[in-house]
Design an enzyme around this catalytic site. Structure first.
Site, short mmCIF file in Angstrom:
data_model
loop_
_atom_site.label_atom_id
_atom_site.label_comp_id
_atom_site.label_asym_id
_atom_site.label_seq_id
_atom_site.Cartn_x
_atom_site.Cartn_y
_atom_site.Cartn_z
N HIS A 143 9.75 -22.31 -33.22
CA HIS A 143 10.97 -21.61 -33.65
C HIS A 143 10.61 -20.40 -34.51
O HIS A 143 9.79 -20.51 -35.42
CB HIS A 143 11.88 -22.54 -34.45
CG HIS A 143 13.12 -21.87 -34.93
ND1 HIS A 143 14.21 -21.68 -34.09
CD2 HIS A 143 13.44 -21.30 -36.11
CE1 HIS A 143 15.15 -21.03 -34.77
NE2 HIS A 143 14.72 -20.78 -35.98
N ASP A 199 26.27 -28.73 -37.84
CA ASP A 199 25.62 -27.49 -38.27
C ASP A 199 26.46 -26.28 -37.86
O ASP A 199 26.59 -25.33 -38.63
CB ASP A 199 24.21 -27.38 -37.67
CG ASP A 199 23.60 -26.03 -37.97
OD1 ASP A 199 23.36 -25.75 -39.17
OD2 ASP A 199 23.38 -25.22 -37.04
N ARG A 220 29.63 -21.54 -44.28
CA ARG A 220 28.72 -20.91 -45.24
C ARG A 220 28.76 -19.40 -45.13
O ARG A 220 28.65 -18.67 -46.12
CB ARG A 220 27.29 -21.43 -45.01
CG ARG A 220 27.08 -22.86 -45.50
CD ARG A 220 25.81 -23.45 -44.93
NE ARG A 220 24.66 -22.61 -45.19
CZ ARG A 220 23.59 -22.49 -44.39
NH1 ARG A 220 23.52 -23.16 -43.25
NH2 ARG A 220 22.61 -21.70 -44.71
N SER A 254 19.41 -26.73 -41.60
CA SER A 254 20.13 -26.20 -40.43
C SER A 254 19.17 -25.96 -39.26
O SER A 254 19.40 -26.41 -38.13
CB SER A 254 20.84 -24.90 -40.84
OG SER A 254 21.25 -24.16 -39.73
N LYS A 299 18.47 -28.55 -35.53
CA LYS A 299 18.59 -28.12 -34.13
C LYS A 299 17.32 -28.43 -33.34
O LYS A 299 17.38 -28.84 -32.17
CB LYS A 299 18.92 -26.63 -34.08
CG LYS A 299 20.38 -26.36 -34.45
CD LYS A 299 20.71 -24.90 -34.58
CE LYS A 299 20.37 -24.38 -35.94
NZ LYS A 299 21.13 -23.23 -36.41
N1 URA Z 1 19.57 -19.78 -39.13
C1 URA Z 1 20.08 -21.01 -38.96
O1 URA Z 1 20.00 -21.57 -37.87
N2 URA Z 1 20.68 -21.62 -40.00
C2 URA Z 1 20.79 -21.04 -41.21
O2 URA Z 1 21.34 -21.65 -42.09
C3 URA Z 1 20.27 -19.74 -41.37
C4 URA Z 1 19.65 -19.15 -40.32
#
Ligand code: URA
Ligand code: CA
Length: 433
Positions: free
Chosen positions: A82, A161, A168, A183, A187
């Site tokens: 990632h 999320d 947020r 977060s 994923k």
């Molecule tokens: N990217 C994400 O997937 N989550 C966040 O909180 C910030 C950046």
């Protein structure tokens, strides 16, 4: 349990239990706890920080809020990679076949691009016929046989999320290290990764502007991963300029093919070797990073990495002959040079703004339903550290319309030319624990 008590506890510096974290994540996902209470808790978390246990519990509660992809029918250690917000970041296209050539299984779930960042699926669709609409069974069979396949994102991955991130975004609580870390990790884990390699960008165009913050974010993610049984490593890399020369779908596929041939840009190649080495070690195909790099170099030199890319493309309907003849990729009608307005050294190239410039040509989406132009984008001829004379070409715009004045202006405004010969160190740190 009452949400108001959780908010008060965190406000006063307390530590939330696993049950309390599950309570608010489940309640929020189900629509039983209102936005105003959750935003209040997010702000308390923002100021009070979270312990390692709280971060791991939050991550796993979000993982369980929706679909969890089961990759257990795929043999071997499934390593995912990632990157936090790259522009012109062609690494996935290179890394998938590269490490698969060493028998590290790559079972990649990918998305499409939105805004100024490109998506891996869009890039791959620049290859005639390539598609990611395959069943989970086909996906598993392909990875077991050939070690690499890409499938489209499940719609119900980490719904908690999705809701939290949207909340947020409008409550000034995005920029919190524990919240970003959980977060991102939720994923990756929900998508089935056994092990995770992270590329955390730092510099002007990145989420984390300072190297210090980037290191803290990387450590937070590595710690979450290792705490929940997923071996995790991270690299801190510079985003003082876009990666490689190409920005735009078809142009990046061409750049990936060149890199797999061993003829790619220096920075992209170096980053792929570093990330690829980590993936190879985590995947159990080398003992040390140095040994892994030697093996990666070997599959580039003997052509098996490029061969793997062809197998991958044709397995999913793509025309593999593009790997031998890149002129078969979609080409833009016009190539327009952008010339320097002054002489000096390129000191910085604002990556994010160049991503926006490329999106303005049609390479990126503003909304989820936009149709993008796979042929258009930018080729950077000058990079940070290069000397440039007034009138020399900085970049070439690949466009399907002739009027690109606005895009030209944006590129010129975001190439910083001055008197300093800047030397970027691309890979800042490697974090393994
Ligand atoms: N990217 C994400 O997937 N989550 C966040 O909180 C910030 C950046
Ligand atoms: Ca690139």
């Amino acid at each position: 349990m009452r949400m108001v008590d959780l908010i008060a506890k965190k406000r006063d510096g307390g530590v939330l239990t696993k049950e309390e974290i599950e309570f608010f994540i489940n309640g929020y996902t189900e629509g039983e706890i209102p936005d105003y209470q959750v935003s209040s808790l997010m702000m308390a978390l923002f100021f009070r920080d979270m312990t390692e246990d709280e971060r791991a519990d939050l991550t796993m509660a979000m993982v369980r809020s929706g679909d969890e992809i089961d990759l257990s029918s795929i043999e071997g250690i499934k390593v995912d990679k990632h990157s936090t917000g790259g522009v012109g970041d062609t690494t996935t296209l290179v890394l998938a076949p590269l490490v698969a050539a060493l028998d590290v299984p790559v079972a990649k779930m990918s998305g499409r691009g939105l805004g100024h960042t490109g998506g891996t699926i869009d890039k791959l669709e620049a290859v005639e016929g390539f598609h990611v609409e395959i069943t989970e069974q086909e996906f598993a069979d392909l990875v077991n046989r050939d070690k690499v396949a890409v499938i489209g994102q499940s719609g119900n991955l980490t719904p908690a999320d999705k809701k939290l991130y949207a909340l947020r975004d409008v409550t000034a609580t995005v920029n919190s290290i524990p919240l970003i870390a959980s977060s991102i990790m939720s994923k990756k884990i929900a998508a089935g990764a056994d092990a995770i390699v992270l590329d955390v960008k730092t510099g002007g165009g990145a989420f984390m502007k300072s190297e210090e913050d980037a290191v803290e974010l990387a450590r937070a993610m590595v710690s979450i991963g290792n705490n929940v049984g997923r071996k995790t490593m991270a690299i801190i890399s510079s985003m003082a300029e876009p990666l490689g020369h190409a920005i735009g779908n078809s142009l990046e596929v061409k750049e990936a093919i060149e890199t797999l041939r061993g003829e790619g840009p220096e920075d992209l190649t170096a980053l792929c070797m570093e990330l690829g080495a980590q993936m190879t070690v985590l995947g159990g195909k080398a003992e040390t990073l140095d040994e892994a790099k030697e093996k990666l170099q070997q599959v580039i030199d003997d052509g098996s990495a490029l061969e793997k890319f062809k197998v991958f493309l044709s397995n999913q309907g793509g025309d593999a002959s593009v790997a031998d003849d890149v002129s078969k990729l979609p080409q833009a009608q016009y190539q327009i040079e952008v010339k320097a307005e002054s002489s000096g050294y390129v000191e910085e190239i604002a990556a994010e703004e160049l991503g926006v410039a490329s999106a303005m040509l049609g390479a990126g989406r503003q909304t989820k339903d936009d149709v993008i132009d796979l042929a258009v984008g930018l080729m950077l001829e000058k990079k940070v550290g290069d000397h440039v004379e007034e009138g020399e070409t900085l970049a070439v715009i690949h466009s399907n319309r002739e009027d690109v004045e606005e895009v030209k202006r944006k590129i010129l405004d975001n190439y910083k030319i001055g008197g300093k010969e800047v030397n970027i160190s691309l890979i800042k740190q490697v974090i393994t624990e």
